[in-house]
Motif scaffolding. Sequence first.
Motif, PDB file in Angstrom:
ATOM      1  N   THR A  19      19.687  38.250  28.915  1.00  0.00           N
ATOM      2  CA  THR A  19      19.622  37.303  27.796  1.00  0.00           C
ATOM      3  C   THR A  19      20.008  35.901  28.242  1.00  0.00           C
ATOM      4  OG1 THR A  19      20.177  39.072  26.237  1.00  0.00           O
ATOM      5  CG2 THR A  19      20.459  36.808  25.469  1.00  0.00           C
ATOM      6  N   GLY A  20      21.104  35.794  28.993  1.00  0.00           N
ATOM      7  CA  GLY A  20      21.541  34.486  29.467  1.00  0.00           C
ATOM      8  C   GLY A  20      20.544  33.839  30.402  1.00  0.00           C
ATOM      9  N   VAL A  21      19.951  34.631  31.287  1.00  0.00           N
ATOM     10  CA  VAL A  21      18.961  34.080  32.221  1.00  0.00           C
ATOM     11  C   VAL A  21      17.721  33.621  31.464  1.00  0.00           C
ATOM     12  CG1 VAL A  21      17.400  34.659  34.117  1.00  0.00           C
ATOM     13  CG2 VAL A  21      19.790  35.383  34.202  1.00  0.00           C
ATOM     14  N   VAL A  22      17.295  34.384  30.456  1.00  0.00           N
ATOM     15  CA  VAL A  22      16.133  33.978  29.647  1.00  0.00           C
ATOM     16  C   VAL A  22      16.409  32.664  28.933  1.00  0.00           C
ATOM     17  CG1 VAL A  22      14.752  34.565  27.609  1.00  0.00           C
ATOM     18  CG2 VAL A  22      15.198  36.302  29.354  1.00  0.00           C
ATOM     19  N   VAL A  23      17.610  32.521  28.371  1.00  0.00           N
ATOM     20  CA  VAL A  23      17.983  31.264  27.713  1.00  0.00           C
ATOM     21  C   VAL A  23      17.944  30.119  28.715  1.00  0.00           C
ATOM     22  CG1 VAL A  23      19.886  30.007  26.627  1.00  0.00           C
ATOM     23  CG2 VAL A  23      19.343  32.327  25.883  1.00  0.00           C
ATOM     24  N   GLY A  24      18.472  30.358  29.916  1.00  0.00           N
ATOM     25  CA  GLY A  24      18.448  29.321  30.938  1.00  0.00           C
ATOM     26  C   GLY A  24      17.037  28.937  31.329  1.00  0.00           C
ATOM     27  N   LEU A  25      16.152  29.917  31.448  1.00  0.00           N
ATOM     28  CA  LEU A  25      14.758  29.625  31.785  1.00  0.00           C
ATOM     29  C   LEU A  25      14.072  28.840  30.672  1.00  0.00           C
ATOM     30  CD1 LEU A  25      13.699  33.028  33.401  1.00  0.00           C
ATOM     31  CD2 LEU A  25      14.211  30.871  34.573  1.00  0.00           C
ATOM     32  N   VAL A  26      14.384  29.175  29.421  1.00  0.00           N
ATOM     33  CA  VAL A  26      13.830  28.407  28.295  1.00  0.00           C
ATOM     34  C   VAL A  26      14.289  26.956  28.383  1.00  0.00           C
ATOM     35  CG1 VAL A  26      13.907  28.115  25.783  1.00  0.00           C
ATOM     36  CG2 VAL A  26      13.590  30.388  26.757  1.00  0.00           C
ATOM     37  N   GLY A  27      15.555  26.764  28.775  1.00  0.00           N
ATOM     38  CA  GLY A  27      16.080  25.410  28.924  1.00  0.00           C
ATOM     39  C   GLY A  27      15.320  24.598  29.953  1.00  0.00           C
ATOM     40  N   PHE A  28      14.841  25.249  31.022  1.00  0.00           N
ATOM     41  CA  PHE A  28      14.048  24.530  32.026  1.00  0.00           C
ATOM     42  C   PHE A  28      12.744  23.994  31.433  1.00  0.00           C
ATOM     43  CE2 PHE A  28      16.210  27.386  35.296  1.00  0.00           C
ATOM     44  CZ  PHE A  28      17.079  26.382  35.696  1.00  0.00           C
ATOM     45  N   PHE A  29      12.153  24.748  30.508  1.00  0.00           N
ATOM     46  CA  PHE A  29      10.844  24.374  29.974  1.00  0.00           C
ATOM     47  C   PHE A  29      10.936  23.421  28.783  1.00  0.00           C
ATOM     48  CE2 PHE A  29       9.910  28.394  32.164  1.00  0.00           C
ATOM     49  CZ  PHE A  29       8.801  28.006  32.908  1.00  0.00           C
ATOM     50  N   VAL A  30      11.892  23.655  27.875  1.00  0.00           N
ATOM     51  CA  VAL A  30      11.980  22.806  26.682  1.00  0.00           C
ATOM     52  C   VAL A  30      12.935  21.634  26.886  1.00  0.00           C
ATOM     53  CG1 VAL A  30      11.457  24.780  25.218  1.00  0.00           C
ATOM     54  CG2 VAL A  30      13.837  24.126  25.581  1.00  0.00           C
ATOM     55  N   GLY A  31      13.730  21.669  27.957  1.00  0.00           N
ATOM     56  CA  GLY A  31      14.691  20.607  28.228  1.00  0.00           C
ATOM     57  C   GLY A  31      16.099  21.025  27.858  1.00  0.00           C
ATOM     58  N   HIS A  32      17.028  20.779  28.780  1.00  0.00           N
ATOM     59  CA  HIS A  32      18.411  21.183  28.540  1.00  0.00           C
ATOM     60  C   HIS A  32      18.993  20.525  27.294  1.00  0.00           C
ATOM     61  CE1 HIS A  32      19.347  22.613  32.933  1.00  0.00           C
ATOM     62  NE2 HIS A  32      18.439  23.332  32.329  1.00  0.00           N
TER      63      HIS A  32
END
Length: 380
Positions: A19-32
């Motif tokens: 879950t945490g890694v998926v959230v981090g990957l989403v952050g790469f695409f939508v912006g931190h």
Amino acid sequence: MSSLQVKVLSALFGLLLVTGVVVGLVGFFVGHEHVYNVSREVPWGLMISTYAFFAITSTGLCLLAAISHVFGGNRLAPLANRMVWLSLITILSAFVVIGMEIASPWRMAIYNIISPNITSNIWWMGTLYGMALGFMLLEFWLILTRHYSLALALGILGALAEVAANTCLGGVFSTLAARPFWYGSQLPVYFLACAFLSGAAAAILFTHYATLIRGKEMERTVFEGVQAAGKVLLLMLILVSVATFWKMASFYVGGSSDGRTAANALYNGPLATSFWTFEIGIGLVAPVVLLVLTRMRSVWAMSTAALMALVGMFIARLNMVTAGQIVPQYSGFDDLPAYFNYTPSGYEWLVALAGIGFTGFAFLQGERLFGRVFTDNEAH
């Protein structure tokens, strides 16, 4: 503990990690900036403090393991091999979290090699922790293959790299003159003290949990090792308490006004609850009282004290990172507030929990795969 319970725990920790890694990957695409609550004014948040917590804990475990291996026959020796494994997984947990925080971690990996900046504390910190990881991986493999003399040499190199990296981590904060709450010579040494504290606490906690997993009574030599780690924990709790007192006191007897304002944030400001309740009460005072009252004769009491100490260290890193930034650098101008606001977002907590998930999952799998190595008296 039954095998089913272990499997359920492994699944839960694995879910936290994914879950945490998926959230981090989403952050790469939508912006931190869309998923994390950090800002231009407060650019470092929960993930930086979580990285520091895991990295510091890894250093402590590595040092205690190296000391145990170098001075064979001491009471900590039965815990040494497990501490090597725990040191490995905690530094990897740190890398998982910081990898989700950095906007372009692949650039860091590339330019760390092709464009090194030897005047940068951050460059040295990353390089040295990378070297330590390599040394510890080789050390653990040599332990598995029973090449103990070579493992000892690699363990010493890993410990030296971890100490150097740990002090560089402290230097990242302590050399920032624009942040008076961090600036000064104390943090690198303070981080080393916290490393021994966190390392001893982790050794106690996970050794106890390993015994519970097997459903057997703790062996006497292992219990004596846990007691020895408890003595280290008690000593470091006292030393860190003294260091915390004098660091706070120094801002009220001639320190800069901005440093005093940051200290006030912890003393009676927006961070007071987490400081007094978690960092001081749960993290320092309660474990000391519990260890002294029980005289370290109860493994449950030592394990509870260790867990509280680790919680306190986790919150202490967050308090330190936050307090150093929430005071405006040009306070009094342009109607700036007394403190900037920073509260970790739910997404930040999920990424931080990914580090805990990795640690828990890797610990359980390590006990399943390498349990005999952790209890092998010949290796000690």
